[in-house]
Enzyme design. Structure first.
Site, PDB file in Angstrom:
ATOM      1  N   ARG A 269     -22.429  -8.280   4.835  1.00 17.71           N
ATOM      2  CA  ARG A 269     -22.601  -7.809   3.501  1.00 17.71           C
ATOM      3  C   ARG A 269     -22.788  -9.145   2.493  1.00 17.71           C
ATOM      4  NH1 ARG A 269     -17.672  -8.731   1.130  1.00 17.71           N
ATOM      5  NH2 ARG A 269     -15.956  -7.848   2.188  1.00 17.71           N
ATOM      6  N   HIS A 273     -16.838  -6.884  -1.789  1.00 21.57           N
ATOM      7  CA  HIS A 273     -16.390  -5.540  -1.049  1.00 21.57           C
ATOM      8  C   HIS A 273     -16.839  -4.257  -1.767  1.00 21.57           C
ATOM      9  CE1 HIS A 273     -14.132  -2.500   0.966  1.00 21.57           C
ATOM     10  NE2 HIS A 273     -13.329  -2.513  -0.212  1.00 21.57           N
ATOM     11  N   TYR A 283     -12.564 -15.814   0.153  1.00 18.32           N
ATOM     12  CA  TYR A 283     -12.628 -15.868   1.650  1.00 18.32           C
ATOM     13  C   TYR A 283     -13.689 -16.304   2.662  1.00 18.32           C
ATOM     14  CZ  TYR A 283     -13.997 -10.944   0.549  1.00 18.32           C
ATOM     15  OH  TYR A 283     -14.920  -9.897   0.341  1.00 18.32           O
TER      16      TYR A 283
HETATM   17  C1  LIG Z   1      -6.452   4.520   5.326  1.00 20.91           C
HETATM   18  C2  LIG Z   1      -6.784   3.577   4.409  1.00 20.91           C
HETATM   19  N1  LIG Z   1      -6.065   2.313   4.274  1.00 20.91           N
HETATM   20  C3  LIG Z   1      -6.515   1.512   3.340  1.00 20.91           C
HETATM   21  C4  LIG Z   1      -7.467   1.397   2.658  1.00 20.91           C
HETATM   22  C5  LIG Z   1      -7.938   0.552   1.643  1.00 20.91           C
HETATM   23  N2  LIG Z   1      -9.236  -0.180   2.023  1.00 20.91           N
HETATM   24  C6  LIG Z   1     -10.173   0.272   1.203  1.00 20.91           C
HETATM   25  S1  LIG Z   1     -11.678  -0.574   1.861  1.00 20.91           S
HETATM   26  C7  LIG Z   1     -10.841  -1.340   3.137  1.00 20.91           C
HETATM   27  C8  LIG Z   1     -11.243  -2.150   4.337  1.00 20.91           C
HETATM   28  C9  LIG Z   1     -12.379  -1.688   5.157  1.00 20.91           C
HETATM   29  O1  LIG Z   1     -12.987  -2.365   5.718  1.00 20.91           O
HETATM   30  P1  LIG Z   1     -14.273  -2.087   6.793  1.00 20.91           P
HETATM   31  O2  LIG Z   1     -13.745  -0.804   7.443  1.00 20.91           O
HETATM   32  O3  LIG Z   1     -14.439  -2.995   7.583  1.00 20.91           O
HETATM   33  O4  LIG Z   1     -15.389  -1.492   6.114  1.00 20.91           O
HETATM   34  P2  LIG Z   1     -16.388  -2.205   4.953  1.00 20.91           P
HETATM   35  O5  LIG Z   1     -15.843  -2.054   3.292  1.00 20.91           O
HETATM   36  O6  LIG Z   1     -16.523  -3.615   5.078  1.00 20.91           O
HETATM   37  O7  LIG Z   1     -17.681  -1.688   4.878  1.00 20.91           O
HETATM   38  C10 LIG Z   1      -9.302  -1.010   2.972  1.00 20.91           C
HETATM   39  C11 LIG Z   1      -8.163  -1.450   3.853  1.00 20.91           C
HETATM   40  C12 LIG Z   1      -8.078   3.022   2.461  1.00 20.91           C
HETATM   41  N3  LIG Z   1      -9.139   3.065   1.683  1.00 20.91           N
HETATM   42  N4  LIG Z   1      -7.756   3.741   3.399  1.00 20.91           N
END
Ligand SMILES: Cc1ncc(C[n+]2csc(CCOP(=O)(O)OP(=O)(O)O)c2C)c(N)n1
Length: 370
Positions: A269, A273, A283
């Protein structure tokens, strides 16, 4: 008994042997040249042009959504630039009858599946109308709880199977999502019930600021399909033709009784985020950004199509202008939608409202009618 290990049974060797066999599927290289003739999808010229148009459109939508967010006209927004091959080409391999269970970054796929854009904008604002897909548009609301859609996807797929539908349920999460319990439960359940599901992990290298390397000791996320006993594929997620091919194959397998597939799309991406204050420069290095920008899905697909005489500046401009126009109309329609009321939240929560909520509902209804 001797504790001597045989080469075949050394667990470390078994693991390495499996991991070394996993190759990333690529069809179109960074220069837009075919590198894998066998995997070139059977697509007509019109289909190739339509896929390119959708990717260009989605890039514009991303840019406009970021601006609208900065102007305070959109709420929650997770940028998508860089992930167009992973998102749009995977969706393009599906059919209208298929179900999509998106994560919060997967709004483009549900828009291309039929969710009106103005509703997608309302979703961004947290408005309940944004979560109401029109009848016949088989999409669920974007999931905010990481990985939760994986369990639901297994259930939807099993439902399709039980009803004898020739359709699949497709879900998306990120590399971070693949560390969640729900991820394992979902792929395992779908495998156990031979459900027509496709599980896509968009490995965009970071879960907010956590790099992929810290997410798992496994060499690939794709190989996690082994434990669930389901086919798995590692694919270049910046290559639209490769993504299309593997999703199309997974769909064929699923609707013909072959069960679920786990697909890891290796992508990036470009943006933050989300628009809620994430600063990727804390990072990621700009060298890493540059390295990935060279793999850009639009650039390589454009080169490929231009070479075939299927794309030019005029076509690209036409798509960009159309996208801008439609986005303008959609945001206007979102603005014209009556504002969400406190009572809407209560009214949309339950089929039958509990007594204590009813009391509050009446209090707020009286306040709102003043
Ligand atoms: C169960 C849960 N834990 C933590 C979060 C907080 N959180 C939001 S986005 C994220 C990271 C997700 O990363 P990834 O799965 O790699 O997806 P990307 O955003 O890179 O598409 C986290 C930990 C959440 N939304 N739900």
């Amino acid at each position: 008994m001797s504790a001597k290990k045989t080469a075949q049974l050394d667990p470390q060797q078994i693991l390495e042997s499996i991991e070394n066999q996993i190759e990333m599927i690529q069809v179109l290289n960074e220069e837009g040249k075919i590198v894998n003739e066998e995997a070139v999808p059977k697509m007509s010229d019109e289909e190739l042009q339509e896929l390119m148009a959708r990717m260009v459109y989605t890039r514009v939508l991303d840019q406009r959504s970021i601006s609208l967010n900065r102007q305070g006209r959109l709420g929650f927004y997770a940028p998508t630039a860089g992930q167009e091959a992973s998102q749009i080409a995977s969706h393009y391999a599906l059919e209208k009858a298929d179900w999509i269970l998106p994560g919060y970054r997967d709004v483009p796929q549900i828009v291309w599946h039929g969710l009106p854009l103005w509703k997608a904008f309302l979703f961004s604002r947290g408005h309940f109308v944004g979560n109401q897909a029109p009848e016949g548009v088989n999409v669920l609301s974007p999931q905010i709880i990481i990985g939760a859609q994986y369990v639901q996807n297994a259930g939807v797929a099993l439902g399709l199977k039980k009803r004898g539908k020739k359709a699949v349920a497709v879900t998306y999460t990120g590399d971070g999502g693949s560390s969640q319990g729900d991820f394992y439960e979902g792929i395992n359940f779908a495998g156990a019930f031979n459900a027509p599901a496709i599980f896509i992990v968009q490995n965009n290298q970071f879960a907010i600021s956590t790099p992929r390397e810290k997410q798992t000791a496994a060499k690939t996320i794709a190989q996690k399909g082994i434990a669930a006993g389901i086919p798995f594929v590692l694919v270049d997620g910046m290559d639209p033709l490769a993504v299309y091919t593997v999703v199309k194959e997974a769909r064929e397998r699923a609707i013909n009784g072959g069960g679920p597939t786990l697909i890891e799309t290796v992508c990036y991406r470009y943006g933050p985020h989300t628009m809620a204050g994430d600063d990727p420069t804390r990072y990621r290095t700009s060298d890493l950004d540059t390295e990935w920008e060279k793999k850009d899905p639009l650039v390589r697909f454009r080169k490929y199509l231009e070479e075939k005489g299927l794309w030019n500046e005029e076509k690209e401009t036409e798509v960009i202008e159309r996208a801008k126009e439609e986005i303008k109309d959609a945001i206007k329609k979102a603005d014209e939608t009556p504002k969400q009321k406190v009572t809407d939240l209560m009214a949309n929560m339950y089929d039958e409202m509990p007594a204590n909520l009813k009391e509050q509902y009446e209090i707020y209804t009286a306040k709102e009618s003043k």
